[in-house]
Motif scaffolding. Sequence first.
Motif, PDB file in Angstrom:
ATOM      1  N   GLU A  12      34.924 106.830  35.778  1.00  0.00           N
ATOM      2  CA  GLU A  12      35.461 107.832  36.707  1.00  0.00           C
ATOM      3  C   GLU A  12      34.408 108.904  36.963  1.00  0.00           C
ATOM      4  N   GLU A  13      34.575 109.671  38.037  1.00  0.00           N
ATOM      5  CA  GLU A  13      33.665 110.776  38.350  1.00  0.00           C
ATOM      6  C   GLU A  13      33.621 111.731  37.169  1.00  0.00           C
ATOM      7  N   GLU A  40      34.696 119.931  34.539  1.00  0.00           N
ATOM      8  CA  GLU A  40      35.794 119.763  35.507  1.00  0.00           C
ATOM      9  C   GLU A  40      36.821 120.887  35.511  1.00  0.00           C
ATOM     10  N   ALA A  81      29.223 110.244  40.468  1.00  0.00           N
ATOM     11  CA  ALA A  81      30.156 109.191  40.873  1.00  0.00           C
ATOM     12  C   ALA A  81      30.113 108.074  39.835  1.00  0.00           C
ATOM     13  N   PRO A  82      31.233 107.355  39.649  1.00  0.00           N
ATOM     14  CA  PRO A  82      31.258 106.282  38.649  1.00  0.00           C
ATOM     15  C   PRO A  82      30.164 105.251  38.929  1.00  0.00           C
ATOM     16  N   HIS A 126      30.863 104.250  32.248  1.00  0.00           N
ATOM     17  CA  HIS A 126      31.147 105.323  33.210  1.00  0.00           C
ATOM     18  C   HIS A 126      32.102 104.808  34.288  1.00  0.00           C
TER      19      HIS A 126
END
Length: 144
Positions: free
Chosen positions: A85-86, A36, A91-92, A83
């Motif tokens: 959040e992205e 990220e 994607a979650p 899982h």
Amino acid sequence: MHFLATLFQSQIPPITKSELLAQTLAEELRCEGFPEFNPQNPIEFSGFLNYLLDVFQQPDVKIELLLTDNTKVLIHFQIQGNHHEEFMGLAPANGLLLFNTNILFKLQNNRISEIVMGDKKVTLTTNKGAIYKFTGFNNASTSA
């Protein structure tokens, strides 16, 4: 890396976390290969840790020391949890997400000045039991 284990052991008060990061990290960091974004100072590094805690709800963290000397430390870092959040383009999914990476910490003046994350692997196990493995990310070199 005792400071990482301490940060993930439990939810420590923000002031304690800030003090620990200030004592351990250089004021300016060079980070490479992070998912990220690449933190550039202790505040941004703290933000990255908070992001991981959001992604991996109720995380299980394992840290294995691979190599150490006076100027560098190499660890294997593993975190897994729900899982939420992205993360790294995923994607979650509310399944079990597992992230493995090697992290090289370089020290200068007894503080961490550089952090390089490489050999990243992500495994997602869905609620229905399907397993997806993701490799081949743009991995930085963590060779010591």
